[in-house]
Scaffold this motif. Structure first.
Motif, PDB file in Angstrom:
ATOM      1  N   SER A 142       0.897  -1.380  -0.019  1.00  0.00           N
ATOM      2  CA  SER A 142      -0.019  -0.091  -0.112  1.00  0.00           C
ATOM      3  C   SER A 142       0.782   1.230   0.106  1.00  0.00           C
ATOM      4  O   SER A 142       0.509   2.132  -0.625  1.00  0.00           O
ATOM      5  N   ARG A 143       1.916   1.078   0.683  1.00  0.00           N
ATOM      6  CA  ARG A 143       2.945   2.315   0.901  1.00  0.00           C
ATOM      7  C   ARG A 143       3.507   2.310  -0.357  1.00  0.00           C
ATOM      8  O   ARG A 143       3.628   3.745  -1.008  1.00  0.00           O
ATOM      9  N   ASP A 144       4.015   1.424  -1.266  1.00  0.00           N
ATOM     10  CA  ASP A 144       4.861   1.647  -2.581  1.00  0.00           C
ATOM     11  C   ASP A 144       4.049   1.789  -3.785  1.00  0.00           C
ATOM     12  O   ASP A 144       4.768   2.026  -4.754  1.00  0.00           O
ATOM     13  N   ARG A 145       2.761   1.127  -3.870  1.00  0.00           N
ATOM     14  CA  ARG A 145       2.147   1.002  -5.082  1.00  0.00           C
ATOM     15  C   ARG A 145       0.672   1.723  -4.859  1.00  0.00           C
ATOM     16  O   ARG A 145       0.047   1.438  -5.835  1.00  0.00           O
ATOM     17  N   ALA A 146       0.300   2.502  -3.922  1.00  0.00           N
ATOM     18  CA  ALA A 146      -0.841   2.908  -3.724  1.00  0.00           C
ATOM     19  C   ALA A 146      -0.788   4.025  -2.908  1.00  0.00           C
ATOM     20  O   ALA A 146       0.370   4.343  -2.394  1.00  0.00           O
ATOM     21  N   ALA A 147      -1.811   4.909  -2.705  1.00  0.00           N
ATOM     22  CA  ALA A 147      -1.804   6.220  -1.814  1.00  0.00           C
ATOM     23  C   ALA A 147      -1.697   5.847  -0.306  1.00  0.00           C
ATOM     24  O   ALA A 147      -1.386   6.545   0.230  1.00  0.00           O
ATOM     25  N   GLY A 148      -2.089   4.623  -0.293  1.00  0.00           N
ATOM     26  CA  GLY A 148      -2.134   4.181   1.381  1.00  0.00           C
ATOM     27  C   GLY A 148      -3.177   2.941   1.707  1.00  0.00           C
ATOM     28  O   GLY A 148      -3.382   2.194   0.698  1.00  0.00           O
ATOM     29  N   ALA A 149      -3.474   2.593   2.732  1.00  0.00           N
ATOM     30  CA  ALA A 149      -4.221   1.521   3.213  1.00  0.00           C
ATOM     31  C   ALA A 149      -5.532   2.004   3.872  1.00  0.00           C
ATOM     32  O   ALA A 149      -5.861   2.846   4.454  1.00  0.00           O
ATOM     33  N   LEU A 150      -6.231   0.887   3.757  1.00  0.00           N
ATOM     34  CA  LEU A 150      -7.793   0.997   4.199  1.00  0.00           C
ATOM     35  C   LEU A 150      -8.051  -0.212   5.100  1.00  0.00           C
ATOM     36  O   LEU A 150      -8.689  -1.061   4.478  1.00  0.00           O
ATOM     37  N   LEU A 166       3.693   2.217   7.113  1.00  0.00           N
ATOM     38  CA  LEU A 166       3.340   2.966   6.055  1.00  0.00           C
ATOM     39  C   LEU A 166       4.483   4.209   5.973  1.00  0.00           C
ATOM     40  O   LEU A 166       4.550   4.983   4.733  1.00  0.00           O
ATOM     41  N   GLY A 167       5.003   4.698   6.976  1.00  0.00           N
ATOM     42  CA  GLY A 167       5.591   5.918   6.970  1.00  0.00           C
ATOM     43  C   GLY A 167       4.819   7.131   7.109  1.00  0.00           C
ATOM     44  O   GLY A 167       3.685   7.031   7.270  1.00  0.00           O
ATOM     45  N   GLU A 168       5.486   8.347   6.918  1.00  0.00           N
ATOM     46  CA  GLU A 168       4.814   9.469   7.335  1.00  0.00           C
ATOM     47  C   GLU A 168       3.625   9.790   6.062  1.00  0.00           C
ATOM     48  O   GLU A 168       2.686  10.337   6.157  1.00  0.00           O
ATOM     49  N   VAL A 238     -17.659   6.801  21.777  1.00  0.00           N
ATOM     50  CA  VAL A 238     -17.348   6.662  20.238  1.00  0.00           C
ATOM     51  C   VAL A 238     -16.453   7.675  19.887  1.00  0.00           C
ATOM     52  O   VAL A 238     -15.294   7.537  19.047  1.00  0.00           O
ATOM     53  N   ALA A 239     -16.522   8.912  20.140  1.00  0.00           N
ATOM     54  CA  ALA A 239     -15.558   9.952  19.917  1.00  0.00           C
ATOM     55  C   ALA A 239     -14.285   9.637  20.519  1.00  0.00           C
ATOM     56  O   ALA A 239     -13.379   9.858  19.905  1.00  0.00           O
ATOM     57  N   ALA A 240     -14.115   9.284  21.757  1.00  0.00           N
ATOM     58  CA  ALA A 240     -12.906   8.765  22.238  1.00  0.00           C
ATOM     59  C   ALA A 240     -12.243   7.729  21.497  1.00  0.00           C
ATOM     60  O   ALA A 240     -10.850   7.831  21.346  1.00  0.00           O
ATOM     61  N   ARG A 241     -12.945   6.761  20.809  1.00  0.00           N
ATOM     62  CA  ARG A 241     -12.204   5.692  20.252  1.00  0.00           C
ATOM     63  C   ARG A 241     -11.825   6.294  18.842  1.00  0.00           C
ATOM     64  O   ARG A 241     -10.449   5.907  18.414  1.00  0.00           O
ATOM     65  N   VAL A 242     -12.465   7.303  18.233  1.00  0.00           N
ATOM     66  CA  VAL A 242     -12.096   7.845  17.011  1.00  0.00           C
ATOM     67  C   VAL A 242     -10.857   8.724  17.454  1.00  0.00           C
ATOM     68  O   VAL A 242      -9.778   8.803  16.641  1.00  0.00           O
ATOM     69  N   THR A 243     -10.888   9.427  18.297  1.00  0.00           N
ATOM     70  CA  THR A 243      -9.388  10.095  18.854  1.00  0.00           C
ATOM     71  C   THR A 243      -8.394   9.248  19.003  1.00  0.00           C
ATOM     72  O   THR A 243      -7.277   9.683  18.753  1.00  0.00           O
ATOM     73  N   GLN A 244      -8.703   8.021  19.418  1.00  0.00           N
ATOM     74  CA  GLN A 244      -7.350   6.978  19.721  1.00  0.00           C
ATOM     75  C   GLN A 244      -6.793   6.798  18.308  1.00  0.00           C
ATOM     76  O   GLN A 244      -5.549   6.731  18.271  1.00  0.00           O
ATOM     77  N   HIS A 245      -7.683   6.355  17.402  1.00  0.00           N
ATOM     78  CA  HIS A 245      -6.999   6.198  16.083  1.00  0.00           C
ATOM     79  C   HIS A 245      -6.441   7.205  15.480  1.00  0.00           C
ATOM     80  O   HIS A 245      -5.191   6.953  14.933  1.00  0.00           O
ATOM     81  N   LEU A 246      -6.936   8.513  15.591  1.00  0.00           N
ATOM     82  CA  LEU A 246      -6.339   9.551  15.023  1.00  0.00           C
ATOM     83  C   LEU A 246      -4.922   9.875  15.799  1.00  0.00           C
ATOM     84  O   LEU A 246      -3.799  10.016  15.119  1.00  0.00           O
ATOM     85  N   ASP A 247      -4.993   9.764  16.819  1.00  0.00           N
ATOM     86  CA  ASP A 247      -3.651   9.956  17.887  1.00  0.00           C
ATOM     87  C   ASP A 247      -2.604   8.900  17.428  1.00  0.00           C
ATOM     88  O   ASP A 247      -1.390   9.110  17.362  1.00  0.00           O
ATOM     89  N   ALA A 248      -3.182   7.633  16.946  1.00  0.00           N
ATOM     90  CA  ALA A 248      -2.107   6.702  16.809  1.00  0.00           C
ATOM     91  C   ALA A 248      -1.557   6.596  15.416  1.00  0.00           C
ATOM     92  O   ALA A 248      -0.695   5.746  14.863  1.00  0.00           O
ATOM     93  N   GLY A 249      -2.221   7.766  14.635  1.00  0.00           N
ATOM     94  CA  GLY A 249      -1.579   7.816  13.203  1.00  0.00           C
ATOM     95  C   GLY A 249      -2.497   7.766  12.057  1.00  0.00           C
ATOM     96  O   GLY A 249      -1.879   7.971  10.992  1.00  0.00           O
ATOM     97  N   ALA A 250      -3.777   7.542  12.279  1.00  0.00           N
ATOM     98  CA  ALA A 250      -4.787   7.448  11.268  1.00  0.00           C
ATOM     99  C   ALA A 250      -4.795   8.815  10.657  1.00  0.00           C
ATOM    100  O   ALA A 250      -5.081   9.991  11.480  1.00  0.00           O
ATOM    101  N   ASP A 251      -5.265   8.815   9.390  1.00  0.00           N
ATOM    102  CA  ASP A 251      -5.378  10.251   8.661  1.00  0.00           C
ATOM    103  C   ASP A 251      -6.835  10.319   8.617  1.00  0.00           C
ATOM    104  O   ASP A 251      -7.408  11.455   8.711  1.00  0.00           O
ATOM    105  N   GLN A 252      -7.698   9.554   8.467  1.00  0.00           N
ATOM    106  CA  GLN A 252      -9.037   9.515   8.542  1.00  0.00           C
ATOM    107  C   GLN A 252      -9.744   8.238   9.483  1.00  0.00           C
ATOM    108  O   GLN A 252      -9.121   7.231   9.265  1.00  0.00           O
ATOM    109  N   VAL A 253     -10.713   8.529  10.015  1.00  0.00           N
ATOM    110  CA  VAL A 253     -11.325   7.177  10.777  1.00  0.00           C
ATOM    111  C   VAL A 253     -12.661   6.984   9.945  1.00  0.00           C
ATOM    112  O   VAL A 253     -13.491   8.237   9.788  1.00  0.00           O
TER     113      VAL A 253
END
Length: 279
Positions: A142-150, A166-168, A238-253
């Motif tokens: 996903s990092r090398d041959r696409a825009a990213g992962a889902l 994935l890197g930055e 629910v908002a807390a779980r979304v924040t956890q993913h974002l803080d862990a490095g997700a660009d979008q939840v």
């Protein structure tokens, strides 16, 4: 769209169910008006690729993604034709989410599929596609041959590990099941069947084992597994779980909202979540 951008993609996406009566077109317009950043259509509902066209035509500017187009069902030329047609009338709207390359050698199968997209005329550019990646090697692809992962069925701890692989620069859009219900029995019962089905498909079970779940958790699926994979409870939970993913490095939840009544469309839940998470 030749290159997806995490900023343009936005932080809060949402999945949309295809409705036999065509009501998903109105639902899509509603989701756009509520301020969601991206609409994703689950691959299990893509008996044809027409719903992707329908949703793009029913909305104005919101990106629309496939989550995912299964490679085992659709030849690459179908994906090329879809993108070519949509780029001609609504350029920059389609996110080509790909996956479903199961079997003994899924990495080899996906590489071959991507080769065919690269060689098409016109091609489906790497920067306009995302992969339903779970394991380390598919994340690297996903990092090398696409825009990213889902990824789907993952925890915030997984999100942090995926970001390191994935890197930055690569985009990480994490799909999160959501049940706005505080009764544990009802909330878990709402998602036990769909998650139980997914754990029997492709690499989900293998990835859950890598994440530290036991085989008996997966076979149930157990309450422990559901509690770790699903954001259930009130809006704040629910908002807390979304924040956890974002803080862990997700660009979008990406919110996969499950109503407790399977015969209803989660209009009220979509509105409440938009008010809380988008403002």
């Amino acid at each position: 769209m030749t290159q997806l951008d995490s900023g343009a993609l936005g932080r809060i996406g949402v999945t949309l169910d295809v409705r036999a009566d065509g009501g998903h077109r109105d639902d899509a317009a509603m989701l756009e008006s509520l301020g969601y950043s991206t609409i994703w259509i689950a691959g299990g509902q893509l008996a044809t690729l027409d719903p992707l066209r329908d949703v793009i035509r029913a909305t104005e500017t919101i990106p629309v993604g496939s989550a995912i187009i299964p490679a085992r069902m659709y030849a690459s030329d179908s994906v090329v034709a879809l993108r070519r047609d949509l780029e001609a009338v609504d350029p920059g709207r389609l996110i080509t989410g790909l996956g479903g390359a199961h079997g003994d050698r899924p990495l080899r199968a996906m590489n071959a599929y991507l080769d065919s997209l690269d060689a098409a005329d016109p091609p489906v550019p790497a920067g306009a596609r995302m992969l339903s990646a779970l394991g380390p090697r598919m994340l690297e692809l996903s990092r090398d041959r696409a825009a990213g992962a889902l990824p789907l069925l993952v925890t915030p701890e997984y999100t942090a590990r995926a970001r390191r692989i994935l890197g930055e620069k690569a985009i990480l859009a994490v799909m999160e099941y959501v049940v706005l219900e505080s009764d544990p029995q009802l909330a878990r019962g709402t998602v036990r069947e769909p998650i139980g089905f997914l754990t029997q498909v492709g690499g989900y079970a293998r990835n859950l084992l890598r994440m530290g779940f036991a085989e008996e958790d997966i076979a149930g699926p157990s309450d422990r597994l559901l509690d770790r994979l699903v954001a259930w409870g009130d809006i704040d939970t629910v908002a807390a779980r979304v924040t956890q993913h974002l803080d862990a490095g997700a660009d979008q939840v990406v919110l996969v909202v499950q109503p407790t009544d399977p015969d209803t469309v989660p209009h009220a839940e979509w509105r409440a979540l938009a008010d809380a998470l988008i403002g």
